[in-house]
Write an enzyme that holds these catalytic residues in place. Structure first.
Site, PDB file in Angstrom:
ATOM      1  N   LYS A 155      49.423  48.138  37.778  1.00  0.00           N
ATOM      2  CA  LYS A 155      48.222  48.865  37.745  1.00  0.00           C
ATOM      3  C   LYS A 155      47.197  47.952  38.788  1.00  0.00           C
ATOM      4  CE  LYS A 155      46.439  45.722  34.278  1.00  0.00           C
ATOM      5  NZ  LYS A 155      45.947  45.289  32.780  1.00  0.00           N
ATOM      6  N   TYR A 188      23.741  31.386  56.379  1.00  0.00           N
ATOM      7  CA  TYR A 188      22.607  31.941  55.844  1.00  0.00           C
ATOM      8  C   TYR A 188      22.049  31.030  54.818  1.00  0.00           C
ATOM      9  CZ  TYR A 188      23.901  36.479  57.605  1.00  0.00           C
ATOM     10  OH  TYR A 188      24.003  37.652  58.533  1.00  0.00           O
TER      11      TYR A 188
END
Length: 361
Positions: free
Chosen positions: A37, A257
């Site tokens: 999956k 940042y």
């Protein structure tokens, strides 16, 4: 094929086959239902399915995953581990020869009420303690008898449960769940399955007819305090990028940042062409390791969309173009995940389409 990106995930198919063999040796009397999956945990569902041989079936979460496998020519049994979501899906399951878990009264009622032109193979799921999906013990036997009496259901009926603490080796919940499950196995039951990756490796009494390994197939340990190498598992995915900048950095200067990290000494910083736009976690803290030329160096500053920064040290010899391993061979994904405060499952499944998968034998 090169998609123009230098951030790529190498998928070692030989390691995948090696891990399958290791897991089969752990449970020599069981067959394997390979859980693929979430695009085979980020490794490429179709290619993984094409590579694995000698297994009983594949396990997926959603119907669209199963249909993609069928469209790619995969003919092995496929089991929908979450079952179906709509009654209209049942005819699609029959048409494409898909097996389904049945875990709720709504699913059971839909099967009983349907008019199918062929029988459906089901896995009836017992909730032994996960308390997520599955029939409660008081409801389970009635559900079994109803399925057994239905003309829409293939016989015999397979049985399944799921463990919630198999990765905790000192927790007796798994043994208790296994005991509860065994009390509901019938003399006319079909195949029986309970063991996930952790149970396959650590709880041999749970192996039964079918084991359902997921993360261990891909060479990642399901345990917090054990690495894949402890079980002779090999990492299948190695996420790589390159240094695109190496520059001097002075003590007292910040980077990135928010100016959240400031150098205490003169050093050199390397910029790696990978970021959260590729699926690398934005929340990776200062000190999270990456592997550059065989040595571990720490991330400094914030991870941005396309880049992250590492402290190479003042006397480093790294150059632009040098390879950087974010996780995989030489740096287990579980080790990186521990620094970040997540699990390796999340790392490997969250890579974005911008990261090319390069398959090697």
């Amino acid at each position: 094929m090169n998609n123009g990106s230098i951030t790529r995930a190498t998928i070692n198919l030989s390691a995948l086959k090696h891990n399958q063999l290791v897991l089969q040796q752990q449970a020599p009397n069981s067959q394997i239902l390979a859980v693929i999956k979430a695009n085979a945990y980020g490794h490429g569902m179709v290619r993984v399915a094409q590579t694995l041989s000698g297994i009983y079936a594949f396990g997926v979460a959603r119907l669209n995953e199963a249909l993609a496998l069928r469209a790619a020519g995969i003919s092995k049994p496929i089991v929908l581990l979450e079952g179906f979501f709509h009654a209209d899906d049942l005819k699609i399951l029959v048409e494409h020869n898909l097996q389904t878990v049945v875990h709720s009264q709504q699913q059971l009622d839909a099967i009983l009420a349907s008019d199918l032109n062929s029988c459906l193979q089901v896995w009836l799921k017992l909730d032994t303690g996960m308390h997520r999906i599955g029939f409660h013990e008081a409801e389970f036997d009635d559900a079994y008898q109803a399925l057994k009496a239905s003309k829409n259901v293939s016989k015999p009926i397979h049985l399944m449960t799921h463990f919630n603490c198999a990765d905790e080796l000192d927790n007796n919940i798994t043994a208790e769940q296994n005991r509860r499950f065994k009390t509901h196995i019938k003399s006319d039951s079909g195949l029986v399955s309970s063991a996930n990756s952790a149970a396959t490796l650590a709880w041999p009494q749970t192996h039964a007819d079918i084991i359902r390994p997921g993360i261990a197939l891909y060479g990642v340990s399901p345990f917090i305090d054990k690495v894949a190498e402890d079980f002779n598992l090999q990492p299948v995915m190695t996420l790589k990028s390159q240094l695109i900048s190496v520059r001097s950095h002075q003590a007292g200067e910040s980077v990135g940042y928010g100016a959240g990290w400031t150098a205490t000494n003169n050093t050199k910083l390397g910029v790696v062409a990978v970021g959260y736009g590729d699926g690398y976690p934005r929340m990776a803290p200062e000190g999270t390791p990456v592997l550059v030329n065989g040595r571990l160096v720490p991330i400094v500053g914030r991870v941005s969309m396309d880049m992250l920064t590492v402290d190479l040290g003042e006397h480093c010899r790294e150059q632009v173009g040098d390879e950087v391993i974010l996780w995989g061979k030489g740096l287990p994904a579980a080790q990186v995940a521990k620094h970040i405060g997540t699990i390796a499952y999340e790392l490997v499944t969250k890579l974005t389409a911008r990261v090319a998968l390069d398959y090697v034998q």
